[in-house]
Write a protein that holds these residues in place. Structure first.
Motif, PDB file in Angstrom:
ATOM      1  N   ASP A  44       0.781  -1.227   0.000  1.00 12.24           N
ATOM      2  CA  ASP A  44       0.000   0.000   0.000  1.00 12.24           C
ATOM      3  C   ASP A  44       0.819   1.286   0.000  1.00 12.24           C
ATOM      4  N   HIS A  45       2.145   1.208  -0.133  1.00 16.07           N
ATOM      5  CA  HIS A  45       2.926   2.444  -0.119  1.00 16.07           C
ATOM      6  C   HIS A  45       2.542   3.357  -1.271  1.00 16.07           C
ATOM      7  N   PHE A  76      -0.911   5.146   0.233  1.00 14.55           N
ATOM      8  CA  PHE A  76      -0.851   5.955   1.438  1.00 14.55           C
ATOM      9  C   PHE A  76       0.455   6.731   1.532  1.00 14.55           C
ATOM     10  N   HIS A 115       3.301   7.546   4.226  1.00 16.06           N
ATOM     11  CA  HIS A 115       3.788   6.895   5.443  1.00 16.06           C
ATOM     12  C   HIS A 115       4.684   7.835   6.229  1.00 16.06           C
ATOM     13  N   CYS A 156       5.183   1.952  10.240  1.00 13.84           N
ATOM     14  CA  CYS A 156       4.386   0.724  10.147  1.00 13.84           C
ATOM     15  C   CYS A 156       5.212  -0.470   9.688  1.00 13.84           C
ATOM     16  N   LYS A 204       6.633  -0.683   6.589  1.00 13.57           N
ATOM     17  CA  LYS A 204       6.671  -0.719   5.125  1.00 13.57           C
ATOM     18  C   LYS A 204       8.019  -0.180   4.644  1.00 13.57           C
ATOM     19  N   CYS A 264      -1.191   6.758   6.117  1.00 14.06           N
ATOM     20  CA  CYS A 264      -1.316   5.349   6.485  1.00 14.06           C
ATOM     21  C   CYS A 264      -1.900   5.260   7.894  1.00 14.06           C
ATOM     22  N   CYS A 273       0.681   3.890  10.493  1.00 14.87           N
ATOM     23  CA  CYS A 273       1.713   4.876  10.826  1.00 14.87           C
ATOM     24  C   CYS A 273       1.140   5.944  11.756  1.00 14.87           C
TER      25      CYS A 273
END
Length: 88
Positions: free
Chosen positions: A33-34, A37, A39, A60, A62, A76, A79
């Motif tokens: 999902d980077h 979102f 982060h 988180c 990632k 995120c 995060c």
């Protein structure tokens, strides 16, 4: 007498190559999902990444190489939750 080159599975360069490939595999950029979102990452890590091209790790967990405008994406949730727990 045999050398490691005669039997590549018993150490030497082949073992080092295999270990290096494993380390690279562990350090690869994580899919996920980077791209959806923004982060939270320490500012100095973002700067370091911009200079070196090395991936960063968000709160988180990632791991990715930043390259998009974070203002265009929602934060995120993981995060954000971690950050808020650290600031209390």
């Amino acid at each position: 007498m045999s050398t490691p080159l005669d039997r590549p599975d018993e150490g030497g360069v082949t073992t080092l190559d295999r270990e290096l490939e494993e380390l690279i595999r562990e350090e690869t950029i994580e899919p996920g999902d980077h791209e959806r979102f923004s982060h939270y990452v320490k500012k100095e890590k973002i700067l370091e990444s911009a200079l070196t091209g090395k991936p960063v790790r968000a709160l988180c967990g990632k791991k990715w190489t930043p390259g998009r405008d974070p203002e265009k994406f929602p934060v995120c949730p993981t995060c954000k939750e971690i950050y808020e727990s650290l600031t209390k």
